[in-house]
Scaffold this active site. Sequence first.
Site, short mmCIF file in Angstrom:
data_model
loop_
_atom_site.label_atom_id
_atom_site.label_comp_id
_atom_site.label_asym_id
_atom_site.label_seq_id
_atom_site.Cartn_x
_atom_site.Cartn_y
_atom_site.Cartn_z
CD GLU A 116 35.99 31.79 60.16
OE1 GLU A 116 36.57 32.23 59.15
OE2 GLU A 116 36.10 30.63 60.56
CE LYS A 118 35.23 38.26 51.53
NZ LYS A 118 36.23 39.20 51.05
CG ASP A 120 39.81 44.45 52.54
OD1 ASP A 120 40.05 43.65 51.63
OD2 ASP A 120 39.44 45.62 52.36
CE1 TYR A 226 40.31 31.47 54.78
CE2 TYR A 226 41.22 33.56 55.53
CZ TYR A 226 40.92 32.68 54.52
OH TYR A 226 41.24 33.00 53.23
CE LYS A 314 33.08 41.39 49.46
NZ LYS A 314 33.22 41.84 48.20
CB CYS A 408 35.13 55.28 16.87
SG CYS A 408 36.53 55.08 17.97
CB CYS A 411 39.50 55.23 14.61
SG CYS A 411 38.06 54.17 14.62
CB CYS A 426 34.76 51.55 17.63
SG CYS A 426 35.99 51.76 16.34
CB CYS A 432 39.91 51.61 16.33
SG CYS A 432 39.56 52.62 17.77
S1 IVH Z 1 36.98 31.38 53.67
C1 IVH Z 1 37.18 28.35 50.16
N1 IVH Z 1 37.20 33.02 55.71
O1 IVH Z 1 37.94 36.44 51.39
C2 IVH Z 1 36.78 29.43 51.08
N2 IVH Z 1 37.88 33.79 53.57
O2 IVH Z 1 36.48 35.75 48.39
C3 IVH Z 1 37.91 30.25 51.47
N3 IVH Z 1 38.81 36.05 53.55
O3 IVH Z 1 40.02 34.87 49.11
C4 IVH Z 1 37.53 31.53 52.03
N4 IVH Z 1 38.59 36.43 55.72
O4 IVH Z 1 41.14 35.76 51.14
C5 IVH Z 1 37.37 32.85 54.39
N5 IVH Z 1 37.38 34.34 57.60
C6 IVH Z 1 37.56 34.17 56.30
C7 IVH Z 1 38.11 35.19 55.49
C8 IVH Z 1 38.26 34.95 54.11
C9 IVH Z 1 39.00 36.94 54.56
C10 IVH Z 1 39.12 36.31 52.14
C11 IVH Z 1 39.90 35.22 51.48
C12 IVH Z 1 39.17 34.87 50.21
C13 IVH Z 1 38.17 35.95 50.10
C14 IVH Z 1 36.87 35.35 49.61
#
Ligand code: IVH
Length: 668
Positions: A116, A118, A120, A226, A314, A408, A411, A426, A432
Amino acid sequence: MADPLDTARERITWLRKEIERHDHLYYTLDQPEISDREYDALMQELLSLEKEYPELVTPDSPTQRVGGQPLPFFSQVSHPQPLLSLSNAFSSGELRDWDLRLKRMLGTEDLDYVVELKIDGLSVALTYRNGYFETGATRGDGITGEDITANLKTIRTLPLKLSDPVPLLVVRGEAYMPRIAFRRLNAEREASGQVLFANPRNAAAGSLRQLDPKVAASRALLLFIYDVIEVEGVKLETHVKTIEFLKKQGFPVNPEWEYCRDMEEVIPLCSKWQEKREKLDYDIDGLVIKVNNKDYQKRLGHTTKSPRWSIAFKFPAEQGITRIKDIIVRVGRTGVLTPTAVLEPVRLAGTTVTRASLHNEDIIREKDIRIGDVVIAQKAGDIIPEVVTVLKEERNGKEEPFSLPEVCPECGSRVVRLEGESASRCTGGLYCPAQVREGLIHFVSREAMDIEGLGPKVIEQLLNSNLVKDAGDLYYLKKEQLTSLERMGEKSADNLLESIDASRERPLSRLIFALGIRNVGSRAARLLAGEFKSLDNLAKAQPENMTAIAEIGPKIAESVAAFFREEHNLQVIDKLKAAGVNMIEEGATSNGILAGKKFVLTGRLAAMTRSAAKEKIVELGGEVSDSVSKKTDYLVAGEDPGSKYEKAVTLGVPVLSEEEFLDLLEGR
Ligand code: IVH
């Protein structure tokens, strides 16, 4: 002649369907059929009919999305089970390793996945009871979040009612702001001289954390769901089935998911989306790969932080070329000296960056970083900027090597580097000013005592004018002392005093975290508070009492003991105590009217959400658990109670109606 009530009912039903249809056309399909004006007219008609016939208002009417009065604060909700986050992979190699690890753990060669996007945005959890949307919460620290139900309701694609009601459904998803809405919002803010949001994620989070739901309603937020966290009455064997179930229930599900028979089908998607991400209407920061088979998911389980059955891929951090103008040294709360590069401003992953942490002296040596160097900078994980490499071919001989000072900069105390540590510290301790200042910034921070309006600038002023020497002094500040500070008006002073006052009631775990004991993060603080129940008990505890807690190791235990041996720390604690700061774990030793009573809740309550009821019980010293047993003192049964009701009756547990429960809360 037709009964006017029937006529109204019919028209209302039609209007609701029509509004929902246009919402779908507009928000999901991006193909509106009518103008905003015509849409508003439908909504107006529905509003006036519902006003005339209030008995026809239902919780899933589109009119219930907007409106609502501003809240005085968000209530906290404890998640029924911790909302975990994901561990990361940054390369196909790491993904393959992960795949092999899982296969080994499961003893299978056959492992299929779902990939899927991810998204943001801001992670949220939604609870539906008997088919109706009940509460929505932020992830918060994973254990407790904030109840942002009213704001979430304003998101048009959030179903207020499920298509195929089940007794209980908790889902997880991401609220986000589309790029176009973000640009529009920032343009408006610029025009009216307001501070701009750095990126769509901050804008979404900022909008959902507004106390006035009308603000959230004006912000064009959207949602993707999701995952299912909890469901009663349905069995979902795979993640693909989960996605289909979510779609069928009317949730907005991101359409770009893909089923992969094995890891080799997953890998090409990583580079495909790296290219394609720019074309999306919203920001993504990677992909999420999930084991499809739920049985396997269950067997793999999770660590304290993240499930083993899912991983985030990522995208590589965005990079840019810039120059190091200077290297400055910051002294942190624990005295660690951090060299920081001052950069020529550079745009990285959507924000302008002027600082980059160089971490420690070893890294500067290793990368041979000098003042004046031209460097490649990047935002790792899109958050903390760092220097990747020096472009040595750009040197002209005027670059200056850098070493950390021997004393430092704040201080003048000696700087030492302990064996086996990369950090230089320090030795000034509480002499400090930087350590004292950073300690106070930590004390008031959101996860700690959460004192709003006490930013670093005000703290600096309070220290400089000698009004405050340590955290204890904050609670003795007087209004005239505050107004004597620069740029502190009457109103801000009142607000600040109010937030300081409110922080007296924070739970013990927050206080333990706020004290800044070395190695004690918020999780350790919670565990210690849960075990020892009061700060006095913790102060008296021996390291071996602490290590008896599963996740507390000798390092933490020794740090805690050392903290309470320090005379100065005891003095600060005495000051806090005398100022009425809470020193006990709520509910545990409290003598509230429900002290020691165990509650279970079932069914829909009319006067409050279940989470509000839960909070109230805990506040009065009671406990709430999920299942009925002989030890349960009361079952509170709202409308349409579940199987817990029968179980309570069978076990002879007293059942309270909502009314009786409210009487009990009132102490009647
Ligand atoms: S699954 C227990 N699926 O990414 C697993 N997360 O660090 C739950 N996020 O906090 C995560 N899109 O807010 C999942 N398709 C997706 C996602 C997703 C965005 C975010 C989510 C989570 C962070 C993971």
